[in-house]
Design a protein around this motif. Structure first.
Motif, PDB file in Angstrom:
ATOM      1  N   ALA A  92      33.634 -11.288  57.308  1.00 28.76           N
ATOM      2  CA  ALA A  92      32.250 -11.648  56.989  1.00 28.76           C
ATOM      3  C   ALA A  92      32.173 -13.093  56.503  1.00 28.76           C
ATOM      4  N   GLY A  93      33.127 -13.490  55.666  1.00 31.53           N
ATOM      5  CA  GLY A  93      33.152 -14.865  55.170  1.00 31.53           C
ATOM      6  C   GLY A  93      33.385 -15.870  56.286  1.00 31.53           C
ATOM      7  N   ALA A  94      34.269 -15.518  57.229  1.00 33.94           N
ATOM      8  CA  ALA A  94      34.544 -16.413  58.357  1.00 33.94           C
ATOM      9  C   ALA A  94      33.308 -16.591  59.226  1.00 33.94           C
ATOM     10  N   ALA A  95      32.631 -15.484  59.528  1.00 38.12           N
ATOM     11  CA  ALA A  95      31.423 -15.554  60.362  1.00 38.12           C
ATOM     12  C   ALA A  95      30.324 -16.334  59.651  1.00 38.12           C
ATOM     13  N   LEU A  96      30.158 -16.083  58.355  1.00 37.28           N
ATOM     14  CA  LEU A  96      29.106 -16.758  57.592  1.00 37.28           C
ATOM     15  C   LEU A  96      29.357 -18.264  57.513  1.00 37.28           C
ATOM     16  N   GLN A  97      30.596 -18.642  57.191  1.00 38.47           N
ATOM     17  CA  GLN A  97      30.890 -20.073  57.087  1.00 38.47           C
ATOM     18  C   GLN A  97      30.701 -20.760  58.433  1.00 38.47           C
ATOM     19  N   ALA A 152      36.585 -12.926  66.736  1.00 40.42           N
ATOM     20  CA  ALA A 152      37.605 -12.346  65.859  1.00 40.42           C
ATOM     21  C   ALA A 152      36.970 -11.559  64.718  1.00 40.42           C
ATOM     22  N   ALA A 153      35.866 -12.068  64.171  1.00 39.38           N
ATOM     23  CA  ALA A 153      35.179 -11.367  63.080  1.00 39.38           C
ATOM     24  C   ALA A 153      34.612 -10.036  63.554  1.00 39.38           C
ATOM     25  N   VAL A 154      34.037 -10.018  64.755  1.00 32.10           N
ATOM     26  CA  VAL A 154      33.489  -8.766  65.308  1.00 32.10           C
ATOM     27  C   VAL A 154      34.610  -7.759  65.555  1.00 32.10           C
ATOM     28  N   VAL A 155      35.706  -8.210  66.154  1.00 31.05           N
ATOM     29  CA  VAL A 155      36.845  -7.322  66.421  1.00 31.05           C
ATOM     30  C   VAL A 155      37.397  -6.762  65.115  1.00 31.05           C
ATOM     31  N   ALA A 156      37.555  -7.614  64.108  1.00 27.89           N
ATOM     32  CA  ALA A 156      38.065  -7.156  62.816  1.00 27.89           C
ATOM     33  C   ALA A 156      37.134  -6.128  62.183  1.00 27.89           C
ATOM     34  N   THR A 157      35.825  -6.342  62.293  1.00 24.87           N
ATOM     35  CA  THR A 157      34.855  -5.401  61.742  1.00 24.87           C
ATOM     36  C   THR A 157      34.940  -4.055  62.448  1.00 24.87           C
ATOM     37  N   VAL A 158      35.088  -4.072  63.764  1.00 18.35           N
ATOM     38  CA  VAL A 158      35.226  -2.821  64.531  1.00 18.35           C
ATOM     39  C   VAL A 158      36.495  -2.086  64.118  1.00 18.35           C
ATOM     40  N   LEU A 159      37.593  -2.810  63.957  1.00 13.92           N
ATOM     41  CA  LEU A 159      38.853  -2.169  63.551  1.00 13.92           C
ATOM     42  C   LEU A 159      38.750  -1.567  62.154  1.00 13.92           C
ATOM     43  N   VAL A 219      34.618  -2.463  52.042  1.00  9.59           N
ATOM     44  CA  VAL A 219      33.979  -3.726  51.643  1.00  9.59           C
ATOM     45  C   VAL A 219      35.034  -4.810  51.447  1.00  9.59           C
ATOM     46  N   ALA A 220      36.138  -4.459  50.780  1.00 12.85           N
ATOM     47  CA  ALA A 220      37.208  -5.434  50.562  1.00 12.85           C
ATOM     48  C   ALA A 220      37.788  -5.913  51.890  1.00 12.85           C
ATOM     49  N   ALA A 271      35.975  -0.496  60.747  1.00 11.03           N
ATOM     50  CA  ALA A 271      35.105   0.680  60.871  1.00 11.03           C
ATOM     51  C   ALA A 271      35.871   1.871  61.451  1.00 11.03           C
ATOM     52  N   ARG A 272      36.703   1.614  62.455  1.00 14.43           N
ATOM     53  CA  ARG A 272      37.498   2.700  63.047  1.00 14.43           C
ATOM     54  C   ARG A 272      38.480   3.271  62.044  1.00 14.43           C
ATOM     55  N   ARG A 273      39.090   2.388  61.262  1.00 13.69           N
ATOM     56  CA  ARG A 273      40.047   2.842  60.246  1.00 13.69           C
ATOM     57  C   ARG A 273      39.341   3.694  59.201  1.00 13.69           C
ATOM     58  N   PHE A 274      38.131   3.274  58.808  1.00 11.73           N
ATOM     59  CA  PHE A 274      37.366   4.029  57.820  1.00 11.73           C
ATOM     60  C   PHE A 274      36.998   5.409  58.359  1.00 11.73           C
ATOM     61  N   ARG A 275      36.583   5.470  59.629  1.00 16.34           N
ATOM     62  CA  ARG A 275      36.227   6.757  60.230  1.00 16.34           C
ATOM     63  C   ARG A 275      37.442   7.666  60.330  1.00 16.34           C
ATOM     64  N   THR A 276      38.593   7.093  60.703  1.00 17.78           N
ATOM     65  CA  THR A 276      39.824   7.881  60.811  1.00 17.78           C
ATOM     66  C   THR A 276      40.225   8.443  59.462  1.00 17.78           C
ATOM     67  N   ARG A 277      40.148   7.601  58.446  1.00 17.84           N
ATOM     68  CA  ARG A 277      40.477   8.075  57.095  1.00 17.84           C
ATOM     69  C   ARG A 277      39.525   9.193  56.670  1.00 17.84           C
ATOM     70  N   GLY A 278      38.215   8.992  56.955  1.00 20.06           N
ATOM     71  CA  GLY A 278      37.225  10.000  56.589  1.00 20.06           C
ATOM     72  C   GLY A 278      37.451  11.314  57.307  1.00 20.06           C
TER      73      GLY A 278
END
Length: 199
Positions: free
Chosen positions: A140-145, A168-175, A133-134, A177-184
């Motif tokens: 998320a803020g960039a896309a929303l604004q 850029a926001a979509v790419v960052a979100t994908v990265l 989330v952090a 998510a991938r980092r979270f999956r790798t950690r998991g």
């Protein structure tokens, strides 16, 4: 400080090139590039990202509580220095009074909003959903604004900026998510092994 100075400089490039009174669509390549950069650097999410980055940077090798405290201080200082350097550069370019209503407002806003944004940066290293989330706050803020307060339509760079931020926001979100999956994936087998040994 680099953010504040860069923001002020790119906003004055058309004037430096004697294109200040020319319509956006009729300006040269350098002015358009500066306009593109200015629309990004003027955005609130870019300043928020600076505080988040500062919080992440100073907390990387600290314990949790110390990291959060460092992140909070770094976020406030980052926005305070960025605001000060921006209006300092504006004084050099335009000769305005530095300590005006606008500069006071943004300096106070930066000092108040910087610490929680710095804590967000420090929280990126937390495991699990809290870290995810952090890490998603800035994209998320960039896309929303960009969706709610898009760049001014009068600018020929408005559409390129809008698409660049969303991509850029979509790419960052994908990265993230991938980092979270790798950690998991790494944490799961270790946790399972400890469970079997404990049983």
């Amino acid at each position: 400080m680099l953010l504040g100075v860069a923001d002020s400089v790119v906003n004055h490039v058309p004037v430096m090139l004697s294109e200040g009174g020319i319509a956006s669509a009729e300006r040269g390549g350098w002015s358009r590039a500066a306009e593109f950069a200015g629309l990004i650097l003027d955005a609130g999410w870019a300043w928020a990202a600076t505080a988040v980055l500062a919080g992440w940077w100073v907390s990387r090798h600290a314990r949790l509580a110390a990291g959060m405290l460092r992140g909070s201080l770094a976020g406030g200082l980052a926005l305070g220095f960025a605001t000060t350097s921006f209006y300092g550069a504006e004084v050099l370019f335009d000769g305005i009074v530095w300590w005006g209503v606008e500069s006071r407002f943004w300096l106070i806003a930066g000092v108040l909003l910087g610490p929680p944004l710095g804590v967000v940066g420090a929280a990126i290293r937390l495991p699990g959903s809290a870290g995810v989330v952090a890490a998603l706050v800035v994209p998320a803020g960039a896309a929303l604004q960009t969706a709610v307060l898009p760049p001014p339509a009068a600018s020929v760079m408005a559409e390129p900026v809008r698409w660049s931020v969303w991509i850029a926001a979509v790419v960052a979100t994908v990265l993230v998510a991938r980092r979270f999956r790798t950690r998991g994936a790494v944490a799961s087998p270790a946790g399972a092994g400890r469970g079997r040994l404990g049983g």
